[in-house]
Design an enzyme around this catalytic site. Structure first.
Site, PDB file in Angstrom:
ATOM      1  N   ASP A  34      59.475  25.845  18.349  1.00  0.00           N
ATOM      2  CA  ASP A  34      59.311  27.041  18.820  1.00  0.00           C
ATOM      3  C   ASP A  34      60.689  27.846  18.521  1.00  0.00           C
ATOM      4  O   ASP A  34      61.806  27.308  18.492  1.00  0.00           O
ATOM      5  CB  ASP A  34      59.065  26.765  20.548  1.00  0.00           C
ATOM      6  CG  ASP A  34      58.459  28.136  20.843  1.00  0.00           C
ATOM      7  OD1 ASP A  34      57.152  28.259  21.347  1.00  0.00           O
ATOM      8  OD2 ASP A  34      58.777  29.264  20.799  1.00  0.00           O
ATOM      9  N   LYS A  39      62.968  28.070  25.687  1.00  0.00           N
ATOM     10  CA  LYS A  39      61.770  27.069  25.878  1.00  0.00           C
ATOM     11  C   LYS A  39      62.095  25.829  25.416  1.00  0.00           C
ATOM     12  O   LYS A  39      61.420  24.784  26.203  1.00  0.00           O
ATOM     13  CB  LYS A  39      60.530  27.762  25.122  1.00  0.00           C
ATOM     14  CG  LYS A  39      59.513  28.435  25.918  1.00  0.00           C
ATOM     15  CD  LYS A  39      58.345  28.980  25.160  1.00  0.00           C
ATOM     16  CE  LYS A  39      57.234  29.724  26.080  1.00  0.00           C
ATOM     17  NZ  LYS A  39      56.044  29.963  25.459  1.00  0.00           N
ATOM     18  N   THR A 124      43.858  31.315  17.058  1.00  0.00           N
ATOM     19  CA  THR A 124      42.352  31.754  16.879  1.00  0.00           C
ATOM     20  C   THR A 124      42.794  32.971  16.062  1.00  0.00           C
ATOM     21  O   THR A 124      43.584  33.889  16.416  1.00  0.00           O
ATOM     22  CB  THR A 124      41.857  32.514  18.512  1.00  0.00           C
ATOM     23  OG1 THR A 124      41.700  31.340  19.049  1.00  0.00           O
ATOM     24  CG2 THR A 124      40.625  33.111  18.032  1.00  0.00           C
ATOM     25  N   ARG A 157      39.931  25.005  27.310  1.00  0.00           N
ATOM     26  CA  ARG A 157      39.927  25.799  28.343  1.00  0.00           C
ATOM     27  C   ARG A 157      41.150  25.809  29.267  1.00  0.00           C
ATOM     28  O   ARG A 157      41.614  24.277  29.076  1.00  0.00           O
ATOM     29  CB  ARG A 157      38.650  25.425  29.378  1.00  0.00           C
ATOM     30  CG  ARG A 157      37.362  25.966  28.588  1.00  0.00           C
ATOM     31  CD  ARG A 157      36.218  25.162  29.584  1.00  0.00           C
ATOM     32  NE  ARG A 157      36.444  23.892  29.346  1.00  0.00           N
ATOM     33  CZ  ARG A 157      35.851  22.775  30.104  1.00  0.00           C
ATOM     34  NH1 ARG A 157      34.986  23.241  31.142  1.00  0.00           N
ATOM     35  NH2 ARG A 157      35.942  21.551  29.942  1.00  0.00           N
ATOM     36  N   ASN A 231      33.584  32.078  20.989  1.00  0.00           N
ATOM     37  CA  ASN A 231      34.140  32.870  22.253  1.00  0.00           C
ATOM     38  C   ASN A 231      33.342  34.020  22.471  1.00  0.00           C
ATOM     39  O   ASN A 231      32.943  34.467  23.811  1.00  0.00           O
ATOM     40  CB  ASN A 231      35.647  33.228  21.971  1.00  0.00           C
ATOM     41  CG  ASN A 231      36.369  31.826  22.560  1.00  0.00           C
ATOM     42  OD1 ASN A 231      36.116  30.903  22.814  1.00  0.00           O
ATOM     43  ND2 ASN A 231      37.669  31.934  22.238  1.00  0.00           N
ATOM     44  N   CYS A 283      42.080  34.592  25.691  1.00  0.00           N
ATOM     45  CA  CYS A 283      41.196  34.506  24.706  1.00  0.00           C
ATOM     46  C   CYS A 283      39.905  35.323  24.710  1.00  0.00           C
ATOM     47  O   CYS A 283      39.744  36.278  23.695  1.00  0.00           O
ATOM     48  CB  CYS A 283      40.830  33.089  24.849  1.00  0.00           C
ATOM     49  SG  CYS A 283      42.049  32.062  24.117  1.00  0.00           S
ATOM     50  N   LYS A 286      40.712  39.302  24.212  1.00  0.00           N
ATOM     51  CA  LYS A 286      41.094  39.693  22.818  1.00  0.00           C
ATOM     52  C   LYS A 286      40.096  39.223  21.580  1.00  0.00           C
ATOM     53  O   LYS A 286      40.077  39.785  20.544  1.00  0.00           O
ATOM     54  CB  LYS A 286      42.288  38.632  22.652  1.00  0.00           C
ATOM     55  CG  LYS A 286      43.074  38.411  21.257  1.00  0.00           C
ATOM     56  CD  LYS A 286      44.279  37.778  21.570  1.00  0.00           C
ATOM     57  CE  LYS A 286      44.277  36.364  21.899  1.00  0.00           C
ATOM     58  NZ  LYS A 286      44.355  35.567  20.549  1.00  0.00           N
ATOM     59  N   ARG A 350      46.964  36.348  32.148  1.00  0.00           N
ATOM     60  CA  ARG A 350      46.849  37.248  30.890  1.00  0.00           C
ATOM     61  C   ARG A 350      45.639  37.948  31.088  1.00  0.00           C
ATOM     62  O   ARG A 350      44.594  37.148  31.471  1.00  0.00           O
ATOM     63  CB  ARG A 350      47.048  36.735  29.772  1.00  0.00           C
ATOM     64  CG  ARG A 350      48.474  36.237  29.552  1.00  0.00           C
ATOM     65  CD  ARG A 350      48.889  35.577  28.161  1.00  0.00           C
ATOM     66  NE  ARG A 350      48.561  34.069  28.320  1.00  0.00           N
ATOM     67  CZ  ARG A 350      48.350  33.317  27.510  1.00  0.00           C
ATOM     68  NH1 ARG A 350      49.069  33.762  26.093  1.00  0.00           N
ATOM     69  NH2 ARG A 350      48.040  32.199  27.459  1.00  0.00           N
TER      70      ARG A 350
END
Ligand code: UDX
Ligand code: UDX
Length: 470
Positions: A34, A39, A124, A157, A231, A283, A286, A350
């Site tokens: 990352d 983080k 995605t 999920r 989705n 998800c 978006k 989110r």
């Protein structure tokens, strides 16, 4: 026989971190990269950063041994055979996916590649991303025989991501070369052979040795479309039942009965037919927008998706109107709110419809006492506490002296509250449930006015035989 494979996962967010520890759990050696140094330091120190079932245990088991965290993508590229890209693909202003992080990662891989690597899209992404990554690698001077790009979409999920990863309904691998497909088959062999499920201490779930998950091999473009189409279809199912719930409200029918009646048809299935205040999360909103945008760019009329979004937006406004219908005017009303996360069992806010509802209520002049089991800290970053917004430590404190209590997130703990205690805490015993967690008859018996989604409003029956006060 399963073998250890060296895997790099780029991005340690909700998707990357779960993939990293689950690959380790399957037996592989993982480097999780990352570019956020803080983080990486937190993960090295054992802080899992997100609320996800089984994640802290797996992190504790593998951190700094089978999963190493670092910022150096060049080193990870050199060491690993497969590199999974799981960085964010946020929504751009125009609605399509912003792929600049994916491109930046591809360029960095290109600079350090010296032997054959499989680059795997896990984020995605829209159809054709695979081709763009390939082109980007070639533009950066990488010989074509040194890499393949594969699409391996995730269907995790939040809240159950670890078990979804290790017990998937299917593993989709979009590969245009047999060499790359073979690497992905080896990576997932512990699952597809059933071997993982026989190990002692393996994470329990729906798969077992007699019923391991299938690996579906497709073209890269098909895999990219499978992810977006899946989705979008699930979002459509939710908007469909939400529209049906409105019809039920207009006719005094009961959407729970309707959804059950529909879901028993095996062609329809019972899942994702729960009505509510609309879908949210990182998800669905978006991905529906991105899929619609892809269709538009290709000149294909997919207005169905615009309707899905429209219904989803309206659902929150309808809920606000429901609150208004129960309280008459909203200015100055004290509202208890249960739930801020976009769904239960996660701290993720989110695109949370719960937060949208809270913002609408504040704009209407209500004052709010809000409780969420895990999402308060994140909510405070976008909605700091103020004179009209307090965060409280349990559901009963949210109800205390409130004109009504709203249920906005389907946390399991909200289904098991002591409703008599709630009744006593509230100034008026009014519950407006955006997630249909309670049975209207029970609520009425306990003296509540209870409004929910797609079911007749329930009011406490006044005992007309009781002597009047006068
Ligand atoms: C993201 C996408 O949003 C989603 O579409 C996709 O399916 C998977 O990846 P998520 O894991 O929830 O989902 O994203 P996020 O929590 O934002 O994590 C992304 C991570 O990538 C962050 O930790 C970020 O620091 C890191 N990152 C981002 C990099 O390491 N390099 C970059 O260039 C950009
Ligand atoms: C989703 C997909 O399910 C997963 O396969 C994908 O990889 C990532 O996106 P997630 O966003 O974690 O997962 O949550 P999900 O459980 O799908 O719920 C999404 C939203 O829809 C939530 O706001 C949820 O409350 C809502 N929802 C879900 C409903 O309103 N009704 C339902 O019946 C199901």
């Amino acid at each position: 026989m399963s073998e250890n494979i060296k895997i790099a996962v780029v991005g340690s967010g909700y998707v990357g971190l779960v993939a990293a520890v689950c690959f380790a759990e399957m037996g592989h050696d993982v480097i999780c990269v990352d570019n956020d140094e803080r983080k990486v330091a937190a993960l090295q120190g054992g802080d899992s950063l997100i609320h996800e079932d089984s994640l802290p245990e797996l992190l504790e088991k593998y951190r700094n041994t089978k999963v190493r965290f670092m910022t150096d993508l060049a080193e990870a590229t050199r060491e690993c055979e497969a590199i999974f890209i799981a960085v964010g693909t946020p929504q751009s202003e125009a609605g399509d996916a912003d792929l600049s992080y994916v491109e930046a990662v591809a360029c960095e891989i290109a600079r350090s590649i010296t032997s054959y690597k499989v680059i795997v899209e896990k984020s995605t992404v829209p159809v054709y991303t695979n081709e763009w990554v390939t082109r980007s690698m070639e533009r950066n001077g990488v010989a074509r025989q040194l890499f393949d790009v594969v699409s391996n979409p995730e269907f995790l999920r939040e809240g159950t991501a670890v078990s979804d990863f290790l017990h998937p309904d299917r593993i989709v691998v979009g590969a245009d070369s047999e060499r790359a497909a073979a690497v992905l088959r080896r990576i997932y062999l512990p699952l597809t052979s059933g071997d993982y499920y026989e190990r002692s201490g393996s994470i329990a779930g729906s798969c077992n040795v007699a019923d391991p998950p299938p690996l579906l091999l497709t073209s890269t473009k098909s895999a990219e479309i499978i992810k977006h189409a899946s989705n979008a279809f699930l979002a459509l199912k939710i908007s469909f039942i939400n529209a049906v719930s409105n019809l039920c409200e207009a006719t005094d029918a009961n959407v729970e009965q309707v959804a059950r009646g529909m879901g028993l048809d095996s062609r329809i299935g019972p899942k994702f037919l729960r009505p509510g205040i609309g879908y949210g999360g990182s998800c669905f909103p978006k991905d529906v927008a991105a899929f619609r945008s892809v269709a538009e760019q290709l000149g294909i009329d997919f207005n169905l998706l615009t309707e899905v979004e429209k219904i989803n937006g309206q659902q929150k406004k309808r809920f606000l109107n429901k609150v208004r219908s129960a309280l008459w005017t909203l200015r100055g009303k004290r509202i208890g709110v249960l739930g801020l996360a976009f769904k239960g069992e996660t701290d993720d806010i989110r695109e949370s419809p719960a937060i949208d509802v809270v913002e609408m209520l504040l704009a209407e002049g209500c004052s709010i006492a809000a409780y969420d089991p895990a999402a308060i800290a994140r909510t405070q970053e976008v909605l700091p506490a103020a004179s009209n917004l307090r965060y409280v430590t349990d559901a009963y404190a949210a109800a205390e002296d409130a004109d009504a209590l709203l249920i906005l997130t389907d946390w399991a703990e909200f289904s098991n509250l002591d409703i008599d205690r709630l009744n006593q805490a509230l100034r008026y015993p009014i519950v407006i449930d955006g997630r249909n967690l309670y049975d209207p008859d029970t609520m009425v018996k306990h003296g509540f006015t209870y409004l929910s989604i797609g079911r007749p409003a329930a009011y406490p029956v006044r005992d007309l035989t009781a002597p009047s006060a006068s």
